[in-house]
Design an enzyme around this catalytic site. Structure first.
Site, PDB file in Angstrom:
ATOM      1  N   CYS A 236      -2.129  -3.046   7.482  1.00 34.75           N
ATOM      2  CA  CYS A 236      -1.633  -3.181   8.848  1.00 34.75           C
ATOM      3  C   CYS A 236      -2.062  -1.987   9.695  1.00 34.75           C
ATOM      4  O   CYS A 236      -2.192  -0.861   9.210  1.00 34.75           O
ATOM      5  CB  CYS A 236      -0.116  -3.341   8.857  1.00 34.75           C
ATOM      6  SG  CYS A 236       0.808  -1.917   8.241  1.00 34.75           S
TER       7      CYS A 236
ATOM      8  N   GLU B  65       0.821  -1.203   0.000  1.00 32.07           N
ATOM      9  CA  GLU B  65       0.000   0.000   0.000  1.00 32.07           C
ATOM     10  C   GLU B  65       0.861   1.262   0.000  1.00 32.07           C
ATOM     11  O   GLU B  65       0.562   2.238  -0.704  1.00 32.07           O
ATOM     12  CB  GLU B  65      -0.926   0.017   1.235  1.00 32.07           C
ATOM     13  CG  GLU B  65      -1.839  -1.186   1.332  1.00 32.07           C
ATOM     14  CD  GLU B  65      -1.282  -2.266   2.234  1.00 32.07           C
ATOM     15  OE1 GLU B  65      -2.048  -2.801   3.052  1.00 32.07           O
ATOM     16  OE2 GLU B  65      -0.064  -2.578   2.122  1.00 32.07           O
TER      17      GLU B  65
ATOM     18  N   GLU C 130      10.894 -31.906  -3.232  1.00 30.72           N
ATOM     19  CA  GLU C 130      11.150 -32.706  -4.427  1.00 30.72           C
ATOM     20  C   GLU C 130      11.640 -34.091  -4.014  1.00 30.72           C
ATOM     21  O   GLU C 130      12.800 -34.236  -3.639  1.00 30.72           O
ATOM     22  CB  GLU C 130      12.206 -32.019  -5.309  1.00 30.72           C
ATOM     23  CG  GLU C 130      11.761 -30.709  -5.907  1.00 30.72           C
ATOM     24  CD  GLU C 130      12.661 -30.255  -7.047  1.00 30.72           C
ATOM     25  OE1 GLU C 130      13.248 -31.123  -7.726  1.00 30.72           O
ATOM     26  OE2 GLU C 130      12.779 -29.043  -7.252  1.00 30.72           O
TER      27      GLU C 130
ATOM     28  N   TRP D 126      16.345 -37.692 -18.366  1.00 33.92           N
ATOM     29  CA  TRP D 126      15.276 -36.867 -17.830  1.00 33.92           C
ATOM     30  C   TRP D 126      13.948 -37.529 -18.165  1.00 33.92           C
ATOM     31  O   TRP D 126      13.755 -38.014 -19.280  1.00 33.92           O
ATOM     32  CB  TRP D 126      15.306 -35.473 -18.432  1.00 33.92           C
ATOM     33  CG  TRP D 126      16.541 -34.720 -18.087  1.00 33.92           C
ATOM     34  CD1 TRP D 126      17.622 -34.530 -18.882  1.00 33.92           C
ATOM     35  CD2 TRP D 126      16.809 -34.041 -16.860  1.00 33.92           C
ATOM     36  NE1 TRP D 126      18.553 -33.760 -18.233  1.00 33.92           N
ATOM     37  CE2 TRP D 126      18.077 -33.451 -16.989  1.00 33.92           C
ATOM     38  CE3 TRP D 126      16.096 -33.877 -15.678  1.00 33.92           C
ATOM     39  CZ2 TRP D 126      18.655 -32.701 -15.953  1.00 33.92           C
ATOM     40  CZ3 TRP D 126      16.661 -33.137 -14.663  1.00 33.92           C
ATOM     41  CH2 TRP D 126      17.927 -32.558 -14.807  1.00 33.92           C
TER      42      TRP D 126
ATOM     43  N   SER E  40      17.013 -41.116 -13.625  1.00 36.40           N
ATOM     44  CA  SER E  40      15.786 -40.354 -13.834  1.00 36.40           C
ATOM     45  C   SER E  40      15.992 -39.112 -14.696  1.00 36.40           C
ATOM     46  O   SER E  40      15.081 -38.287 -14.802  1.00 36.40           O
ATOM     47  CB  SER E  40      15.213 -39.916 -12.475  1.00 36.40           C
ATOM     48  OG  SER E  40      16.139 -39.108 -11.773  1.00 36.40           O
TER      49      SER E  40
ATOM     50  N   CYS F 246      -0.138   1.049   7.449  1.00 40.02           N
ATOM     51  CA  CYS F 246      -0.757   1.282   6.142  1.00 40.02           C
ATOM     52  C   CYS F 246      -2.194   1.760   6.273  1.00 40.02           C
ATOM     53  O   CYS F 246      -2.681   2.520   5.426  1.00 40.02           O
ATOM     54  CB  CYS F 246      -0.702   0.009   5.302  1.00 40.02           C
ATOM     55  SG  CYS F 246       0.974  -0.409   4.768  1.00 40.02           S
TER      56      CYS F 246
ATOM     57  N   ALA G  24      11.583 -43.013 -11.850  1.00 40.55           N
ATOM     58  CA  ALA G  24      12.931 -43.364 -12.295  1.00 40.55           C
ATOM     59  C   ALA G  24      12.916 -44.780 -12.851  1.00 40.55           C
ATOM     60  O   ALA G  24      11.963 -45.548 -12.643  1.00 40.55           O
ATOM     61  CB  ALA G  24      13.931 -43.273 -11.137  1.00 40.55           C
TER      62      ALA G  24
ATOM     63  N   ALA H 192      14.478 -48.653 -12.965  1.00 43.89           N
ATOM     64  CA  ALA H 192      14.736 -49.565 -11.851  1.00 43.89           C
ATOM     65  C   ALA H 192      16.110 -49.345 -11.237  1.00 43.89           C
ATOM     66  O   ALA H 192      16.308 -49.563 -10.035  1.00 43.89           O
ATOM     67  CB  ALA H 192      14.588 -51.010 -12.317  1.00 43.89           C
TER      68      ALA H 192
ATOM     69  N   ARG I 294      17.796 -21.983 -12.221  1.00 46.60           N
ATOM     70  CA  ARG I 294      18.681 -21.780 -13.358  1.00 46.60           C
ATOM     71  C   ARG I 294      17.903 -21.194 -14.539  1.00 46.60           C
ATOM     72  O   ARG I 294      17.960 -21.691 -15.660  1.00 46.60           O
ATOM     73  CB  ARG I 294      19.363 -23.098 -13.747  1.00 46.60           C
ATOM     74  CG  ARG I 294      20.274 -23.623 -12.645  1.00 46.60           C
ATOM     75  CD  ARG I 294      21.141 -24.784 -13.084  1.00 46.60           C
ATOM     76  NE  ARG I 294      20.415 -26.006 -13.333  1.00 46.60           N
ATOM     77  CZ  ARG I 294      20.038 -26.871 -12.400  1.00 46.60           C
ATOM     78  NH1 ARG I 294      20.294 -26.626 -11.119  1.00 46.60           N
ATOM     79  NH2 ARG I 294      19.401 -27.980 -12.715  1.00 46.60           N
TER      80      ARG I 294
END
Length: 328
Positions: A85, A62, A259, A180, A178, A95, A172, A174, A217
């Site tokens: 606030c 604000e 992940e 890609w 993994s 604010c 993945a 066996a 990245r």
């Protein structure tokens, strides 16, 4: 899925508030420990100023927008995702007081603030100044503030679990390879999601086997790389550790991005700590690979229903992205 329009808002107001919620993404995650708030000032159907919470929490959204609007804020409509606030800080004024002095016609608030220093007081102060203040309880605003609200209400970060799968549910081969499963567009999307998190976590097995960088990245977003955490009882050089999902309150973050692998994912699901599930699905079949999840204690099939609500779906090159919110 499109969330419903709050019942006390017209369609135009709802669209402006949704736009403020999208703007709030610019604050995430740099505003931590403050909430990432978005604010639009609209006059005669035109945006005259906008603001979002700046790095380390100040200036507030604000304050940023009001400074840009100047005297034009008088008689305008202010759309802000979180209740302004009501407490004065050493780092800046309240604010609610700034808005009262600016004298807009209306302030439309997307979500109430659970902080006891503000809860309800910000809106009361605006109304006392003769400004029409509307609390919309807008789902877009609540979603944009999910990290802050989860931290305030549950004393932990908002947790997103990410899985990249084949059509037959494998993460993945066996032998564990993994890279890609998904294509370049999906992998870039993952990095954009990492950039919105304060912290990222993997399991100890993944850390020791792959030594992942766990950074962002994408050009221009490298500085958004989150804190690195590992779920393990052992040391993890280059990262901080927790020994169990229940310890995530220790992670100084509003948004935690988890992940895999399969054991880590299952442990968070078993503890019912996943708030958002993000699945990237590649159009491939592996057969005999490593499944995405281990057992996470589901007693009967009926318990699986009604837990997850689809909230987003898109194609990323040949792959599919789907997001689901935990219903509580």
């Amino acid at each position: 899925m499109t969330p419903p329009t709050p019942s006390n808002l017209g369609s135009n107001d709802a669209r402006w508030l949704a736009a403020a919620a999208r703007l709030a993404l610019r604050a995430r995650p740099a505003s931590n420990p403050n909430p990432g708030v978005g604010c639009l000032i609209v006059k005669q159907g035109r945006v005259i100023a906008r603001g979002w919470t700046q790095a380390r929490g100040r200036p507030h959204a604000e304050a940023m927008a009001l400074e840009l609007a100047g005297d034009d804020a008088r008689g305008a409509d202010v759309f802000v995702t979180l209740e302004p606030c009501a407490h004065v800080s050493q780092r800046g004024p309240a604010c609610a007081d700034l808005l009262a002095a600016a004298a807009p016609a209306r302030v439309i608030v997307g979500a109430s603030d659970p902080d006891p220093r503000t809860a309800g007081k910000g809106i009361e102060r605006l109304r006392a100044a003769g400004i029409e203040a509307i609390l919309a309880q807008d789902p877009h605003s609540a979603d944009s503030l999910s990290g802050y609200l989860t931290r305030a209400r549950r004393d932990r970060p908002h947790v997103t679990l990410k899985l990249a799968l084949s059509l037959d549910g494998c993460i993945a081969m066996a032998d564990g390879s993994s890279q890609w499963i998904t294509g370049e567009a999906a992998r870039a999307h993952v990095h954009s999601r990492r950039a919105l998190a304060d912290a990222i976590l993997v399991g100890g097995g993944t850390w020791r086997a792959d030594t992942p960088r766990l950074d962002v990245r994408l050009p221009g977003l490298e500085t958004r790389s989150p804190q690195r955490w590992v779920l393990t009882s052992q040391e993890a050089p280059g990262a901080r550790t927790i020994a169990a999902p229940a310890e995530i309150a220790r992670i100084p973050a509003q948004y935690l991005y988890v992940e895999g692998g399969a054991r880590t994912a299952a442990s968070f699901l078993e503890a019912d700590l996943v708030d958002r599930l993000e699945i990237y699905r590649a159009p491939i079949l592996i057969g005999g690979g490593i499944p995405a999840l281990q057992d996470f204690g589901l007693g009967e099939l009926a318990q699986a229903h009604g837990r997850w609500q689809p909230v987003e779906r898109r194609n990323l090159g040949p792959d599919t992205f789907e997001a689901f919110a935990r219903t509580r």
